[in-house]
Design a protein around this motif. Sequence first.
Motif, short mmCIF file in Angstrom:
data_model
loop_
_atom_site.label_atom_id
_atom_site.label_comp_id
_atom_site.label_asym_id
_atom_site.label_seq_id
_atom_site.Cartn_x
_atom_site.Cartn_y
_atom_site.Cartn_z
N TYR A 56 0.84 -1.20 0.00
CA TYR A 56 0.00 0.00 0.00
C TYR A 56 0.87 1.25 0.00
O TYR A 56 1.98 1.26 0.53
N ASP A 57 0.32 2.31 -0.59
CA ASP A 57 1.01 3.60 -0.61
C ASP A 57 0.61 4.46 0.58
O ASP A 57 1.38 5.28 1.06
N ALA A 58 -0.63 4.28 1.07
CA ALA A 58 -1.14 5.11 2.16
C ALA A 58 -2.11 4.31 3.02
O ALA A 58 -2.80 3.40 2.54
N VAL A 59 -2.14 4.66 4.31
CA VAL A 59 -3.09 4.06 5.24
C VAL A 59 -3.85 5.19 5.93
O VAL A 59 -3.25 6.14 6.44
N LEU A 60 -5.18 5.10 5.92
CA LEU A 60 -6.04 6.00 6.67
C LEU A 60 -6.46 5.24 7.91
O LEU A 60 -7.20 4.25 7.82
N LEU A 61 -5.99 5.68 9.07
CA LEU A 61 -6.07 4.87 10.29
C LEU A 61 -6.90 5.52 11.38
O LEU A 61 -6.55 6.59 11.88
N ASP A 62 -7.99 4.87 11.75
CA ASP A 62 -8.81 5.32 12.87
C ASP A 62 -8.10 4.95 14.17
O ASP A 62 -7.54 3.85 14.29
N LEU A 63 -8.10 5.84 15.15
CA LEU A 63 -7.45 5.54 16.43
C LEU A 63 -8.31 4.67 17.33
O LEU A 63 -7.80 3.87 18.11
N ALA A 91 -11.39 11.17 16.48
CA ALA A 91 -12.39 12.04 17.09
C ALA A 91 -11.77 12.77 18.28
O ALA A 91 -12.43 13.60 18.90
N ARG A 92 -10.52 12.45 18.60
CA ARG A 92 -9.83 13.07 19.73
C ARG A 92 -9.28 14.43 19.29
O ARG A 92 -8.51 14.52 18.33
N THR A 93 -9.65 15.47 19.98
CA THR A 93 -9.29 16.82 19.56
C THR A 93 -8.22 17.47 20.44
O THR A 93 -7.71 18.53 20.09
N ASP A 94 -7.87 16.85 21.58
CA ASP A 94 -6.86 17.44 22.44
C ASP A 94 -5.49 17.41 21.77
O ASP A 94 -5.13 16.42 21.10
N ASP A 95 -4.70 18.46 21.96
CA ASP A 95 -3.38 18.53 21.35
C ASP A 95 -2.52 17.34 21.73
O ASP A 95 -1.76 16.81 20.89
N GLY A 105 4.20 7.96 14.55
CA GLY A 105 4.65 7.69 13.20
C GLY A 105 3.75 8.21 12.10
O GLY A 105 4.06 8.07 10.93
N ALA A 106 2.62 8.82 12.48
CA ALA A 106 1.72 9.34 11.45
C ALA A 106 2.33 10.56 10.76
O ALA A 106 3.07 11.33 11.37
N ASP A 107 2.01 10.72 9.48
CA ASP A 107 2.46 11.88 8.72
C ASP A 107 1.49 13.05 8.87
O ASP A 107 1.87 14.21 8.70
N ASP A 108 0.24 12.74 9.17
CA ASP A 108 -0.79 13.78 9.23
C ASP A 108 -1.99 13.21 9.98
O ASP A 108 -2.04 12.03 10.32
N TYR A 109 -2.96 14.07 10.25
CA TYR A 109 -4.18 13.62 10.92
C TYR A 109 -5.36 14.46 10.47
O TYR A 109 -5.20 15.59 10.00
N LEU A 110 -6.53 13.89 10.59
CA LEU A 110 -7.79 14.59 10.34
C LEU A 110 -8.71 14.33 11.51
O LEU A 110 -8.85 13.20 11.97
N VAL A 111 -9.34 15.39 12.00
CA VAL A 111 -10.26 15.27 13.13
C VAL A 111 -11.68 15.07 12.59
O VAL A 111 -12.13 15.84 11.73
N LYS A 112 -12.35 14.06 13.07
CA LYS A 112 -13.73 13.78 12.67
C LYS A 112 -14.66 14.81 13.30
O LYS A 112 -14.44 15.22 14.44
N PRO A 113 -15.73 15.19 12.60
CA PRO A 113 -16.07 14.83 11.22
C PRO A 113 -15.26 15.68 10.24
O PRO A 113 -14.94 16.82 10.51
#
Length: 242
Positions: A56-63, A91-95, A105-113
Amino acid sequence: MGTSTAPDRNSLRVLVVEDDETIGHHLKTGLRGNGYATAWIRTGVAALTEAGTSSYDAVLLDLGLPDIDGLDVARDLRTRFPDLLIVILTARTDDIDIIAGLEAGADDYLVKPFSLTVLLARLRAHLRRRAATPTEQTPIHLHDLVVDAKARRCTLHGEEIRLRPKEFELLATLARHPGEAVARETLMAEVWDENWFGPTKTLDVTMAGLRRQLAQAAEAARRPCRLPRVVTLRGHGYRLEL
Protein backbone atom coordinates in the motif's frame (compact mmCIF):
# COMPACT_ATOMS: atom_id res chain seq x y z
CA MET A 1 11.67 23.83 -4.79
CA GLY A 2 11.70 21.23 -7.57
CA THR A 3 8.74 20.90 -9.90
CA SER A 4 6.33 18.19 -8.68
CA THR A 5 3.76 16.31 -10.64
CA ALA A 6 0.61 14.62 -9.46
CA PRO A 7 1.01 10.85 -9.17
CA ASP A 8 -1.19 8.50 -11.17
CA ARG A 9 -3.98 7.75 -8.73
CA ASN A 10 -4.92 4.59 -10.59
CA SER A 11 -1.60 3.09 -9.52
CA LEU A 12 -1.95 4.09 -5.85
CA ARG A 13 -3.32 1.75 -3.19
CA VAL A 14 -4.97 3.02 -0.01
CA LEU A 15 -5.82 0.94 3.06
CA VAL A 16 -8.70 2.28 5.16
CA VAL A 17 -8.71 1.05 8.78
CA GLU A 18 -12.05 2.10 10.27
CA ASP A 19 -14.58 0.15 12.36
CA ASP A 20 -17.49 2.56 11.84
CA GLU A 21 -19.66 1.15 9.03
CA THR A 22 -20.91 4.52 7.77
CA ILE A 23 -17.50 6.21 7.73
CA GLY A 24 -15.72 3.17 6.34
CA HIS A 25 -18.19 2.72 3.50
CA HIS A 26 -18.10 6.45 2.71
CA LEU A 27 -14.29 6.47 2.55
CA LYS A 28 -14.03 3.33 0.44
CA THR A 29 -16.66 4.55 -2.03
CA GLY A 30 -15.25 8.08 -2.21
CA LEU A 31 -11.64 6.99 -2.69
CA ARG A 32 -12.52 4.43 -5.34
CA GLY A 33 -14.67 7.02 -7.09
CA ASN A 34 -11.62 9.27 -7.28
CA GLY A 35 -9.35 6.64 -8.79
CA TYR A 36 -7.64 5.12 -5.76
CA ALA A 37 -7.48 1.34 -5.38
CA THR A 38 -8.94 1.00 -1.88
CA ALA A 39 -9.31 -1.80 0.68
CA TRP A 40 -11.34 -1.41 3.88
CA ILE A 41 -10.38 -3.18 7.12
CA ARG A 42 -12.27 -2.90 10.42
CA THR A 43 -9.74 -4.04 13.07
CA GLY A 44 -6.13 -3.37 13.96
CA VAL A 45 -5.04 -7.01 13.82
CA ALA A 46 -6.56 -7.46 10.36
CA ALA A 47 -4.95 -4.21 9.21
CA LEU A 48 -1.47 -5.31 10.26
CA THR A 49 -1.96 -8.63 8.52
CA GLU A 50 -3.27 -6.97 5.35
CA ALA A 51 -0.40 -4.46 5.29
CA GLY A 52 2.07 -7.32 5.54
CA THR A 53 0.58 -9.29 2.65
CA SER A 54 -0.23 -6.49 0.21
CA SER A 55 1.63 -3.35 -0.82
CA TYR A 56 0.00 0.00 0.00
CA ASP A 57 1.01 3.60 -0.61
CA ALA A 58 -1.14 5.11 2.16
CA VAL A 59 -3.09 4.06 5.24
CA LEU A 60 -6.04 6.00 6.67
CA LEU A 61 -6.07 4.87 10.29
CA ASP A 62 -8.81 5.32 12.87
CA LEU A 63 -7.45 5.54 16.43
CA GLY A 64 -10.52 4.11 18.15
CA LEU A 65 -10.34 0.51 16.92
CA PRO A 66 -12.19 -2.29 18.76
CA ASP A 67 -9.17 -4.55 19.34
CA ILE A 68 -5.91 -2.52 19.32
CA ASP A 69 -5.27 1.13 20.01
CA GLY A 70 -4.65 2.90 16.72
CA LEU A 71 -1.42 4.41 18.11
CA ASP A 72 0.03 0.91 18.49
CA VAL A 73 -1.00 0.09 14.93
CA ALA A 74 0.69 3.27 13.69
CA ARG A 75 3.93 2.45 15.52
CA ASP A 76 3.97 -1.07 14.10
CA LEU A 77 3.30 0.13 10.56
CA ARG A 78 5.94 2.85 10.76
CA THR A 79 8.56 0.40 12.02
CA ARG A 80 7.83 -2.14 9.29
CA PHE A 81 7.16 0.29 6.43
CA PRO A 82 9.26 3.48 6.86
CA ASP A 83 8.04 5.05 3.60
CA LEU A 84 4.33 4.35 4.08
CA LEU A 85 2.07 7.42 4.21
CA ILE A 86 0.00 7.22 7.43
CA VAL A 87 -2.91 9.61 8.03
CA ILE A 88 -4.70 9.28 11.35
CA LEU A 89 -8.47 9.73 11.53
CA THR A 90 -9.55 10.63 15.03
CA ALA A 91 -12.39 12.04 17.09
CA ARG A 92 -9.83 13.07 19.73
CA THR A 93 -9.29 16.82 19.56
CA ASP A 94 -6.86 17.44 22.44
CA ASP A 95 -3.38 18.53 21.35
CA ILE A 96 -1.76 15.80 23.45
CA ASP A 97 -3.68 13.10 21.54
CA ILE A 98 -2.83 14.61 18.17
CA ILE A 99 0.85 14.96 19.06
CA ALA A 100 0.88 11.36 20.31
CA GLY A 101 -0.43 10.25 16.93
CA LEU A 102 2.24 12.15 15.03
CA GLU A 103 4.97 10.87 17.33
CA ALA A 104 3.68 7.33 16.85
CA GLY A 105 4.65 7.69 13.20
CA ALA A 106 1.72 9.34 11.45
CA ASP A 107 2.46 11.88 8.72
CA ASP A 108 -0.79 13.78 9.23
CA TYR A 109 -4.18 13.62 10.92
CA LEU A 110 -7.79 14.59 10.34
CA VAL A 111 -10.26 15.27 13.13
CA LYS A 112 -13.73 13.78 12.67
CA PRO A 113 -16.07 14.83 11.22
CA PHE A 114 -14.21 15.81 8.06
CA SER A 115 -15.24 16.13 4.44
CA LEU A 116 -14.10 13.83 1.66
CA THR A 117 -12.91 16.92 -0.22
CA VAL A 118 -10.49 17.82 2.58
CA LEU A 119 -9.22 14.25 2.82
CA LEU A 120 -8.60 14.04 -0.92
CA ALA A 121 -6.75 17.37 -0.87
CA ARG A 122 -4.50 16.16 1.94
CA LEU A 123 -3.79 12.90 0.15
CA ARG A 124 -2.92 14.71 -3.06
CA ALA A 125 -0.60 17.08 -1.20
CA HIS A 126 1.32 14.28 0.51
CA LEU A 127 1.53 12.02 -2.53
CA ARG A 128 2.52 14.92 -4.79
CA ARG A 129 5.44 15.72 -2.49
CA ARG A 130 6.54 12.08 -2.43
CA ALA A 131 6.45 11.89 -6.22
CA ALA A 132 8.59 15.02 -6.62
CA THR A 133 12.04 14.48 -8.12
CA PRO A 134 14.78 16.25 -6.17
CA THR A 135 16.82 18.74 -8.21
CA GLU A 136 19.97 18.24 -6.11
CA GLN A 137 22.46 15.88 -7.74
CA THR A 138 25.36 16.43 -5.35
CA PRO A 139 25.22 15.29 -1.71
CA ILE A 140 25.40 18.10 0.83
CA HIS A 141 28.22 17.82 3.40
CA LEU A 142 27.50 19.41 6.78
CA HIS A 143 30.59 18.66 8.87
CA ASP A 144 30.41 14.88 9.41
CA LEU A 145 26.79 14.66 8.25
CA VAL A 146 26.00 13.98 4.58
CA VAL A 147 22.53 14.58 3.12
CA ASP A 148 21.99 12.92 -0.26
CA ALA A 149 18.61 14.04 -1.63
CA LYS A 150 18.92 12.02 -4.83
CA ALA A 151 19.42 8.76 -2.92
CA ARG A 152 17.25 9.94 0.00
CA ARG A 153 20.02 8.97 2.43
CA CYS A 154 21.47 10.72 5.44
CA THR A 155 24.76 9.42 6.85
CA LEU A 156 27.02 10.23 9.78
CA HIS A 157 30.61 8.99 9.30
CA GLY A 158 29.22 6.71 6.61
CA GLU A 159 26.58 5.15 8.88
CA GLU A 160 23.04 5.70 7.67
CA ILE A 161 20.55 7.51 9.92
CA ARG A 162 17.11 6.05 9.29
CA LEU A 163 14.82 9.06 9.12
CA ARG A 164 11.10 9.10 8.46
CA PRO A 165 10.18 10.57 5.05
CA LYS A 166 9.15 13.97 6.40
CA GLU A 167 12.12 14.13 8.77
CA PHE A 168 14.46 13.59 5.83
CA GLU A 169 12.71 16.17 3.66
CA LEU A 170 12.82 18.69 6.51
CA LEU A 171 16.56 18.14 7.01
CA ALA A 172 17.21 18.32 3.25
CA THR A 173 15.33 21.63 3.02
CA LEU A 174 17.33 23.15 5.88
CA ALA A 175 20.57 21.71 4.45
CA ARG A 176 20.03 23.63 1.21
CA HIS A 177 20.16 26.85 3.25
CA PRO A 178 22.88 26.33 5.90
CA GLY A 179 23.24 29.28 8.24
CA GLU A 180 20.10 30.94 6.88
CA ALA A 181 16.82 31.59 8.67
CA VAL A 182 14.05 29.53 7.06
CA ALA A 183 10.48 30.61 7.80
CA ARG A 184 7.84 28.16 9.00
CA GLU A 185 5.74 28.97 5.96
CA THR A 186 8.64 28.09 3.66
CA LEU A 187 9.21 24.77 5.40
CA MET A 188 5.52 23.90 5.25
CA ALA A 189 5.45 24.69 1.53
CA GLU A 190 8.67 22.82 0.70
CA VAL A 191 8.20 19.76 2.91
CA TRP A 192 4.43 19.38 2.81
CA ASP A 193 2.88 21.38 -0.06
CA GLU A 194 2.68 24.93 -1.35
CA ASN A 195 -1.10 24.79 -0.94
CA TRP A 196 -1.00 23.13 2.48
CA PHE A 197 -3.90 24.09 4.71
CA GLY A 198 -3.47 21.56 7.50
CA PRO A 199 -2.11 21.98 11.04
CA THR A 200 1.34 23.53 11.42
CA LYS A 201 2.02 21.64 14.65
CA THR A 202 2.91 18.78 12.31
CA LEU A 203 6.09 20.74 11.59
CA ASP A 204 6.99 21.03 15.29
CA VAL A 205 6.49 17.32 15.97
CA THR A 206 8.49 16.36 12.86
CA MET A 207 11.29 18.72 13.88
CA ALA A 208 11.38 17.19 17.37
CA GLY A 209 11.69 13.74 15.81
CA LEU A 210 14.50 14.90 13.51
CA ARG A 211 16.46 16.40 16.40
CA ARG A 212 16.01 13.21 18.42
CA GLN A 213 17.26 11.03 15.56
CA LEU A 214 20.34 13.19 15.01
CA ALA A 215 21.16 13.21 18.73
CA GLN A 216 20.82 9.43 18.98
CA ALA A 217 23.03 8.96 15.92
CA ALA A 218 25.72 11.17 17.47
CA GLU A 219 25.59 9.22 20.74
CA ALA A 220 25.87 5.91 18.89
CA ALA A 221 28.78 7.05 16.70
CA ARG A 222 32.00 5.09 17.21
CA ARG A 223 34.11 8.25 17.13
CA PRO A 224 33.64 11.93 17.92
CA CYS A 225 31.57 13.73 15.33
CA ARG A 226 30.49 17.20 14.40
CA LEU A 227 26.84 17.80 13.57
CA PRO A 228 25.00 20.93 12.48
CA ARG A 229 22.61 22.29 15.10
CA VAL A 230 18.98 23.13 14.43
CA VAL A 231 18.17 26.45 16.10
CA THR A 232 14.60 27.55 16.76
CA LEU A 233 13.85 31.13 15.77
CA ARG A 234 10.83 32.14 17.84
CA GLY A 235 8.06 33.61 15.77
CA HIS A 236 9.85 32.87 12.49
CA GLY A 237 11.17 29.38 11.87
CA TYR A 238 14.49 27.50 12.08
CA ARG A 239 18.15 27.81 11.14
CA LEU A 240 20.71 25.05 10.55
CA GLU A 241 23.95 26.22 12.16
CA LEU A 242 27.29 24.73 11.23
